[in-house]
Design a protein around this motif. Structure first.
Motif, PDB file in Angstrom:
ATOM      1  N   MET A  75      69.531  53.105  -8.197  1.00  0.00           N
ATOM      2  CA  MET A  75      68.959  51.772  -8.318  1.00  0.00           C
ATOM      3  C   MET A  75      69.586  51.004  -9.474  1.00  0.00           C
ATOM      4  N   GLY A  76      69.994  51.729 -10.519  1.00  0.00           N
ATOM      5  CA  GLY A  76      70.621  51.064 -11.664  1.00  0.00           C
ATOM      6  C   GLY A  76      71.889  50.328 -11.270  1.00  0.00           C
ATOM      7  N   LEU A  77      72.663  50.927 -10.348  1.00  0.00           N
ATOM      8  CA  LEU A  77      73.860  50.248  -9.843  1.00  0.00           C
ATOM      9  C   LEU A  77      73.474  48.983  -9.096  1.00  0.00           C
ATOM     10  N   MET A  78      72.491  49.091  -8.221  1.00  0.00           N
ATOM     11  CA  MET A  78      72.026  47.916  -7.475  1.00  0.00           C
ATOM     12  C   MET A  78      71.501  46.848  -8.432  1.00  0.00           C
ATOM     13  N   GLU A  79      70.745  47.280  -9.431  1.00  0.00           N
ATOM     14  CA  GLU A  79      70.136  46.318 -10.361  1.00  0.00           C
ATOM     15  C   GLU A  79      71.170  45.627 -11.236  1.00  0.00           C
ATOM     16  N   THR A  80      72.287  46.300 -11.463  1.00  0.00           N
ATOM     17  CA  THR A  80      73.379  45.628 -12.173  1.00  0.00           C
ATOM     18  C   THR A  80      73.879  44.449 -11.346  1.00  0.00           C
ATOM     19  N   GLY A  81      74.091  44.673 -10.048  1.00  0.00           N
ATOM     20  CA  GLY A  81      74.502  43.578  -9.165  1.00  0.00           C
ATOM     21  C   GLY A  81      73.434  42.506  -9.057  1.00  0.00           C
ATOM     22  N   MET A  82      72.174  42.910  -8.984  1.00  0.00           N
ATOM     23  CA  MET A  82      71.079  41.941  -8.927  1.00  0.00           C
ATOM     24  C   MET A  82      71.059  41.073 -10.190  1.00  0.00           C
ATOM     25  N   ALA A  83      71.239  41.729 -11.350  1.00  0.00           N
ATOM     26  CA  ALA A  83      71.218  40.999 -12.624  1.00  0.00           C
ATOM     27  C   ALA A  83      72.343  39.980 -12.697  1.00  0.00           C
ATOM     28  N   TRP A  84      73.496  40.332 -12.148  1.00  0.00           N
ATOM     29  CA  TRP A  84      74.652  39.452 -12.235  1.00  0.00           C
ATOM     30  C   TRP A  84      74.692  38.391 -11.148  1.00  0.00           C
ATOM     31  N   PHE A  85      74.153  38.694  -9.957  1.00  0.00           N
ATOM     32  CA  PHE A  85      74.369  37.821  -8.804  1.00  0.00           C
ATOM     33  C   PHE A  85      73.118  37.144  -8.257  1.00  0.00           C
ATOM     34  N   TRP A  86      71.950  37.599  -8.599  1.00  0.00           N
ATOM     35  CA  TRP A  86      70.745  36.951  -8.089  1.00  0.00           C
ATOM     36  C   TRP A  86      70.512  35.604  -8.759  1.00  0.00           C
ATOM     37  N   SER A  87      69.889  34.697  -8.024  1.00  0.00           N
ATOM     38  CA  SER A  87      69.488  33.407  -8.598  1.00  0.00           C
ATOM     39  C   SER A  87      68.266  33.598  -9.495  1.00  0.00           C
ATOM     40  N   ASP A  88      68.014  32.637 -10.377  1.00  0.00           N
ATOM     41  CA  ASP A  88      66.823  32.687 -11.221  1.00  0.00           C
ATOM     42  C   ASP A  88      65.552  32.717 -10.374  1.00  0.00           C
ATOM     43  N   LYS A  89      65.560  31.965  -9.287  1.00  0.00           N
ATOM     44  CA  LYS A  89      64.375  31.890  -8.429  1.00  0.00           C
ATOM     45  C   LYS A  89      64.053  33.252  -7.827  1.00  0.00           C
ATOM     46  N   ARG A  90      65.076  33.930  -7.317  1.00  0.00           N
ATOM     47  CA  ARG A  90      64.829  35.237  -6.709  1.00  0.00           C
ATOM     48  C   ARG A  90      64.420  36.254  -7.773  1.00  0.00           C
ATOM     49  N   MET A  91      65.038  36.193  -8.943  1.00  0.00           N
ATOM     50  CA  MET A  91      64.681  37.114 -10.019  1.00  0.00           C
ATOM     51  C   MET A  91      63.229  36.919 -10.439  1.00  0.00           C
ATOM     52  N   ALA A  92      62.816  35.671 -10.589  1.00  0.00           N
ATOM     53  CA  ALA A  92      61.445  35.379 -11.006  1.00  0.00           C
ATOM     54  C   ALA A  92      60.434  35.859  -9.971  1.00  0.00           C
ATOM     55  N   ARG A  93      60.816  35.788  -8.703  1.00  0.00           N
ATOM     56  CA  ARG A  93      59.909  36.210  -7.633  1.00  0.00           C
ATOM     57  C   ARG A  93      59.527  37.679  -7.753  1.00  0.00           C
ATOM     58  N   TRP A  94      60.452  38.515  -8.255  1.00  0.00           N
ATOM     59  CA  TRP A  94      60.224  39.953  -8.314  1.00  0.00           C
ATOM     60  C   TRP A  94      59.892  40.444  -9.727  1.00  0.00           C
ATOM     61  N   THR A  95      59.622  39.520 -10.643  1.00  0.00           N
ATOM     62  CA  THR A  95      59.363  39.881 -12.036  1.00  0.00           C
ATOM     63  C   THR A  95      57.964  39.482 -12.473  1.00  0.00           C
ATOM     64  N   GLU A  96      57.288  40.398 -13.150  1.00  0.00           N
ATOM     65  CA  GLU A  96      55.975  40.125 -13.736  1.00  0.00           C
ATOM     66  C   GLU A  96      56.029  40.470 -15.226  1.00  0.00           C
ATOM     67  N   VAL A  97      55.642  39.542 -16.089  1.00  0.00           N
ATOM     68  CA  VAL A  97      55.602  39.790 -17.533  1.00  0.00           C
ATOM     69  C   VAL A  97      54.234  40.352 -17.897  1.00  0.00           C
ATOM     70  N   THR A  98      54.221  41.519 -18.557  1.00  0.00           N
ATOM     71  CA  THR A  98      52.967  42.171 -18.919  1.00  0.00           C
ATOM     72  C   THR A  98      52.972  42.524 -20.412  1.00  0.00           C
ATOM     73  N   GLY A  99      51.953  43.271 -20.847  1.00  0.00           N
ATOM     74  CA  GLY A  99      51.833  43.633 -22.255  1.00  0.00           C
ATOM     75  C   GLY A  99      51.380  42.445 -23.074  1.00  0.00           C
ATOM     76  N   THR A 100      52.033  42.205 -24.186  1.00  0.00           N
ATOM     77  CA  THR A 100      51.655  41.083 -25.053  1.00  0.00           C
ATOM     78  C   THR A 100      52.121  39.743 -24.489  1.00  0.00           C
ATOM     79  N   GLY A 101      52.982  39.765 -23.443  1.00  0.00           N
ATOM     80  CA  GLY A 101      53.539  38.525 -22.923  1.00  0.00           C
ATOM     81  C   GLY A 101      54.623  37.986 -23.837  1.00  0.00           C
TER      82      GLY A 101
END
Length: 308
Positions: free
Chosen positions: A88-114
């Motif tokens: 998954m780390g290999l895939m996530e490297t490509g996701m980090a480099w090639f995904w749009s901000d919109k798609r990244m935000a869709r799959w991200t949740e900020v937790t903890g202290t925020g």
């Protein structure tokens, strides 16, 4: 500031065509639906485990050293999950480099202290030493954080000039700049000016500028003294975070931990021991996603045999 690589036609030389083909394949794969990417990445990791026998041994040995109470079956199951995370780390490297901000935000949740504590430190022009432990979600974690609070990434230049340019381009999508990990003065200047610096103090970087302090059940783990140097000279706040992959292809958590504005800075050993406790806390939040494949305990006191 570190001189960053730029694109040139020399990168199109035939000697790099195989590299470009691999990049093109990764680009195609990460544009699949995320649940499919998740299944594919985990499967690739399990397949890789059959061939990366040396790394599988290192992962098992690290777990044995850090968690002696863990059963042999538990260690085996952890290594299997760890290799799924490698894929998954290999895939996530490509996701980090090639995904749009919109798609990244869709799959991200900020937790903890925020993000509020970090934004407050930035408003006060207080430097932030962002503790990015070496999880296999490292690349996507940096992208997720940078979308919330852009900063400066610390990196090691790649020997392949195409990869060196691409990783810089990809990381700059959500960061202000990049800095060579050897540029200590540059890091201190950036922190003093109120910037966020991504910093990883958890690997064994060799005997130079290291001290021996406890790490999990290992009493004498070689640990960088760089944290003490950076925090002491910059007076930056230390903010740990954990980019945790959710189970079953459900996305990611950007887990923000409590900032520490007054870390113990009596000496290098005191700071390193405290920093390892912070790193341990981070690892235990996602132990199967940590980079156990690294020879964390390769540096030994003089005359002491190898642990591997």
């Amino acid at each position: 500031m570190t001189q960053l690589p730029k694109f040139s036609t020399a990168l199109l030389h035939p000697r790099y065509w195989l590299t470009w083909a691999g990049i093109g394949l990764l680009w195609l794969l990460v544009h699949l639906p995320y649940p499919l990417i998740y299944r594919l990445g985990c499967s690739m990791g399990r397949l890789a485990m059959r061939f990366m026998t040396r790394r599988a041994y290192i992962a098992r040995r690290n777990l044995e050293l850090c968690f002696p109470e863990m059963s042999q079956q538990e260690r085996h199951d952890m290594v299997v999950k760890n290799f799924e995370s490698v894929g998954m780390g290999l895939m996530e490297t490509g996701m980090a480099w090639f995904w749009s901000d919109k798609r990244m935000a869709r799959w991200t949740e900020v937790t903890g202290t925020g993000m509020a504590p970090v934004h407050q430190l930035q408003a006060q022009k207080t430097g932030v030493l962002l503790i990015g432990v070496h999880f296999l979600t490292l690349e996507i974690g940096a992208r997720m954080f940078g979308m919330q609070a852009p900063g400066i990434g610390v990196y090691r230049p790649n020997d392949n000039p195409v990869i060196d340019w691409l990783q810089t381009w990809g990381r700059m999508r959500s960061n202000k700049s990049m800095i060579d990990r050897k540029d200590l003065k540059g890091m201190i200047r950036a922190l003093k000016s109120g910037e966020v610096i991504w910093y990883a103090p958890d690997h064994d970087y060799g005997p130079g500028a290291s001290v021996f302090v406890p790490f999990f059940a290992v009493d004498d783990a070689a640990t960088t003294s760089g944290t003490w140097t950076l925090a002491r000279l910059s007076q930056a706040a230390i903010v740990p975070f954990v980019p945790r992959r959710k189970a079953n292809g459900k996305g990611y958590e950007l887990m923000m931990l409590e900032p520490e504005c007054s870390p113990p800075l009596d000496d290098a050993k005191t700071t390193a021991a405290w920093m390892n406790e912070v790193v341990e806390k981070c690892i235990l939040l996602a132990p199967d996603q940590y980079m156990w494949l690294h020879r964390r305990f390769k540096t030994r006191p003089e005359g002491v045999p190898s642990r591997y």
